[in-house]
Every structure is written in structure tokens, then in C-alpha cells.
Design a protein around this motif. Structure first.
Motif, short mmCIF file in Angstrom:
data_model
loop_
_atom_site.label_atom_id
_atom_site.label_comp_id
_atom_site.label_asym_id
_atom_site.label_seq_id
_atom_site.Cartn_x
_atom_site.Cartn_y
_atom_site.Cartn_z
N SER A 65 39.10 45.37 30.00
CA SER A 65 38.31 44.39 31.18
C SER A 65 38.73 43.14 32.02
O SER A 65 38.76 43.42 33.22
CB SER A 65 37.00 43.69 30.42
OG SER A 65 36.11 42.99 31.33
N ALA A 66 39.76 42.63 31.26
CA ALA A 66 40.83 41.47 31.79
C ALA A 66 41.61 42.30 33.19
O ALA A 66 41.49 41.88 34.16
CB ALA A 66 41.39 40.66 31.04
N SER A 67 42.08 42.94 32.69
CA SER A 67 42.99 44.05 33.78
C SER A 67 42.18 44.72 34.59
O SER A 67 42.70 44.33 35.76
CB SER A 67 43.90 45.06 32.90
OG SER A 67 44.87 45.88 33.49
N PHE A 68 41.22 45.31 34.42
CA PHE A 68 40.42 46.21 35.40
C PHE A 68 39.87 44.88 36.41
O PHE A 68 39.83 45.17 37.58
CB PHE A 68 39.48 47.05 34.77
CG PHE A 68 38.72 47.94 35.65
CD1 PHE A 68 39.45 48.52 36.93
CD2 PHE A 68 37.59 48.32 35.50
CE1 PHE A 68 39.00 49.29 37.81
CE2 PHE A 68 36.92 49.37 36.41
CZ PHE A 68 37.47 49.67 37.53
N GLY A 69 39.16 43.75 35.71
CA GLY A 69 38.72 43.00 36.52
C GLY A 69 39.58 42.43 37.56
O GLY A 69 39.33 42.10 38.76
N LEU A 70 40.97 42.17 37.28
CA LEU A 70 41.91 41.53 38.20
C LEU A 70 42.21 42.61 39.20
O LEU A 70 42.30 42.11 40.48
CB LEU A 70 43.19 41.00 37.39
CG LEU A 70 44.23 40.66 38.26
CD1 LEU A 70 43.95 39.27 38.90
CD2 LEU A 70 45.63 40.30 37.43
N PHE A 71 42.21 43.79 38.89
CA PHE A 71 42.63 44.86 39.73
C PHE A 71 41.42 44.81 41.00
O PHE A 71 41.68 44.86 42.22
CB PHE A 71 42.54 46.25 39.10
CG PHE A 71 42.49 47.50 40.23
CD1 PHE A 71 43.70 47.86 40.57
CD2 PHE A 71 41.44 48.06 40.37
CE1 PHE A 71 43.70 48.88 41.35
CE2 PHE A 71 41.63 49.04 41.45
CZ PHE A 71 42.59 49.59 41.88
N ARG A 72 40.15 44.77 40.34
CA ARG A 72 39.21 44.68 41.60
C ARG A 72 39.13 43.45 42.29
O ARG A 72 38.89 43.56 43.49
CB ARG A 72 37.87 44.73 40.90
CG ARG A 72 37.53 46.22 40.20
CD ARG A 72 36.06 46.23 39.37
NE ARG A 72 35.89 47.77 39.50
CZ ARG A 72 34.71 48.11 39.00
NH1 ARG A 72 34.07 47.20 38.05
NH2 ARG A 72 34.22 49.31 38.89
N ARG A 73 39.56 42.15 41.87
CA ARG A 73 39.82 41.20 42.48
C ARG A 73 40.91 41.05 43.53
O ARG A 73 40.48 40.75 44.69
CB ARG A 73 39.87 39.95 41.61
CG ARG A 73 38.84 39.58 41.13
CD ARG A 73 38.95 37.99 40.16
NE ARG A 73 40.09 37.73 39.83
CZ ARG A 73 40.08 37.87 38.35
NH1 ARG A 73 39.19 38.23 37.83
NH2 ARG A 73 41.39 37.56 37.85
#
Length: 290
Positions: free
Chosen positions: A270-278
Motif C-alpha cells: 500500500s505504501a509503495s503503490f500510494g507513493l507511485f500514484r502521488r
């Protein structure tokens, strides 16, 4: 195009008539009953010899096998490490469409092949020097059941690799972004899918090199989603492709972890994917990430 019977008779006749050749065996897809049969299957042949030098000295020795279209001498290439004294080969594409990958090898080198590859099948053995254990099956290439550590490492490598990919996409470094996508993230997704297939088959199958047989076990939807992770060199298309790849990886990881009784670091994902989206939404003149 010469058929299999004619080609095999030529290969075996050469082995029988040449006193330097003490044995012959075949590997590759022609020894694998699980591999599809078609006109593009190579003949992967090894002749067991006491020395390779006399074969190397005679450039016309291979003329007997047919008219060549083009070829490669792998042991003479700077691309590959070689030990010419123990192994020397010719990769030949013939005018008639057949391809022969032929090597002359010492017994030491040949025994190593039998140790590592269960597909090796003895064709001729004048002196009884080859093992009898060549099974002609693909068990050596079956998907292996992972450990918790292996599963966790694959997931971690995928989500950490995403960090490098998002930077490359934001910077519009498309060649590097393609490299990260295809050399890092794709390898981990492929490994994860191989385990999912292993679960379905009780880890008794091979998915083939680069997953070429995966469509046999994945659903049409799953296989379509995997193929959709390949994309052209367009930045915006790549952003969307990678996003869908992440969703597919996360879903597959959760399913695989549950089936194997493993834990899955959903927080890391979730943290990695969330940063990707940001990062995907960051303007080009951004001065900070968060």
C-alpha cells in the motif's frame, strides 16, 4: 523442408561413422512430451568426443548437414564465456528451414548436462559411457514450491523496484523505465504467477522459458491481464500500464499467500503503490514529493 526422420538419420549416421564420436544425445523441446510439436523445433544435439580441436580445425566438417542460410559459433563469440577444449558448437539455420544446435563435448562436459537437465536423451553410446538416467521429461524445470522468505523477497523486490520506475517515468527517461519494468518488475510478477500455477498443479509443471506456457493454466482473464503489462514507449500509456500491473500483482500476491498459508506485507504494498500514484500526479515543476 527435411522431416524429422531424415534429420535424425543424418545425425545418427554421422555419429556412427565418425570414430572420433563416441556417443550422441539430444536435449531441448524434442525430448519434452509436454512441449508443442511444430516446424520451428530445433535439433539440440551433442556428440561426445575425446577432443574438440580436430573439429575446430576443419571448417567444412559441418557441410554434411545441409546447405546453410546463416549460423553462429557461440564459443568464438565475445558475448559468451567458453571452454573450447571441452565444448565447441555450431548453431546452424539451414536453407530448408531446419535448425541444428550442434556441440562436440568431452565426457566431463556431457555428464554435467545429464546432471542438470532431465531432458537429455541418449541416441547412441558406443562405449556405454553415458548415464542411463536421461528421462526425457521436464521435471528439472518444474515450478518449485516457495518458502515464506522467497515469497516475501519477491514481493519486496517488486514494490521496491516500483520506486525506481516511478522516478524514471516522471523524469521521462523512457528507455530506463522500460528496463526497470521488464527486467525487474516483470521478473517478480512472472515468479508470482508461476507459484499460482504451481498451486493449481501441485507444483508438477513447467511454465517454459519466460513463461511461454503460462496460458495453459491461467484463466483467459488472468493471461490477458498479464499480456496487458507489455506496453509501447509512450509515457502516459506506461503510467497506466504500470498501475494495472501493480493491481494485478497485489491481487495475485494476496491469493497466493492465502493458498500457501503465508503472510503478505500489505502495508508495504500500500505504501509503495500510494507513493507511485502521488508521483504520477506530480507536476513537472514540482519542488518536493510530499
Amino acid at each position: 523442408m527435411r522431416g524429422e526422420k531424415e534429420m535424425m538419420e543424418l545425425i545418427l549416421h554421422t555419429a556412427r561413422e565418425d570414430v572420433r564420436i563416441r556417443a550422441a544425445y539430444m536435449g531441448g523441446s524434442r525430448c519434452n512430451p509436454q512441449a508443442p510439436r511444430d516446424i520451428f523445433q530445433d535439433y539440440d544435439i551433442a556428440y561426445v568426443v575425446e577432443e574438440t580441436e580436430s573439429f575446430q580445425r576443419d571448417p567444412h566438417w559441418i557441410d554434411r548437414f545441409g546447405e546453410r542460410l546463416y549460423m553462429q559459433y557461440p564459443e568464438d563469440s565475445s558475448y559468451y564465456p567458453s571452454d573450447k577444449e571441452n565444448c565447441y558448437g555450431w548453431l546452424i539455420q539451414f536453407q530448408d528451414g531446419n535448425r541444428l544446435d550442434l556441440h562436440v563435448q568431452t565426457l566431463k562436459c556431457s555428464l554435467q548436462d545429464f546432471e542438470e537437465d532431465s531432458l537429455c536423451t541418449v541416441l547412441l553410446d558406443k562405449d556405454g559411457i553415458l548415464p542411463k538416467k536421461g528421462r526425457g521429461d521436464d521435471t528439472a524445470f518444474w515450478v518449485s514450491r516457495p518458502s515464506q522468505a522467497q515469497f516475501s523477497d519477491v514481493c519486496n523486490e517488486f514494490w521496491w523496484g516500483l520506486n525506481s520506475l516511478q522516478k524514471a517515468l516522471w523524469r521521462e527517461e523512457i528507455p530506463y523505465a522500460q528496463w526497470v519494468l521488464n527486467e525487474i518488475l516483470r521478473d517478480e510478477l512472472l515468479m508470482l504467477l508461476s507459484w499460482k500455477i504451481g498451486i493449481k498443479t501441485d507444483f508438477s509443471c513447467s511454465i517454459g522459458k519466460a513463461g511461454k506456457y503460462m496460458s495453459r493454466w491461467l484463466t483467459k482473464e488472468e493471461y490477458s491481464r498479464f499480456l496487458d503489462t507489455y506496453c509501447a514507449g509512450n509515457g502516459e500509456i506506461m503510467w497506466e500500464t504500470v498501475e494495472q500491473m501493480c493491481l494485478f500483482f497485489d491481487e495475485t500476491a494476496r491469493e497466493t499467500a492465502k493458498a500457501l498459508g503465508f503472510s503478505y506485507n500489505a502495508q508495504e504494498a500500500s505504501a509503495s503503490f500510494g507513493l507511485f500514484r502521488r508521483v504520477r500526479k506530480l507536476p513537472k515543476n514540482a519542488t518536493e514529493i510530499c
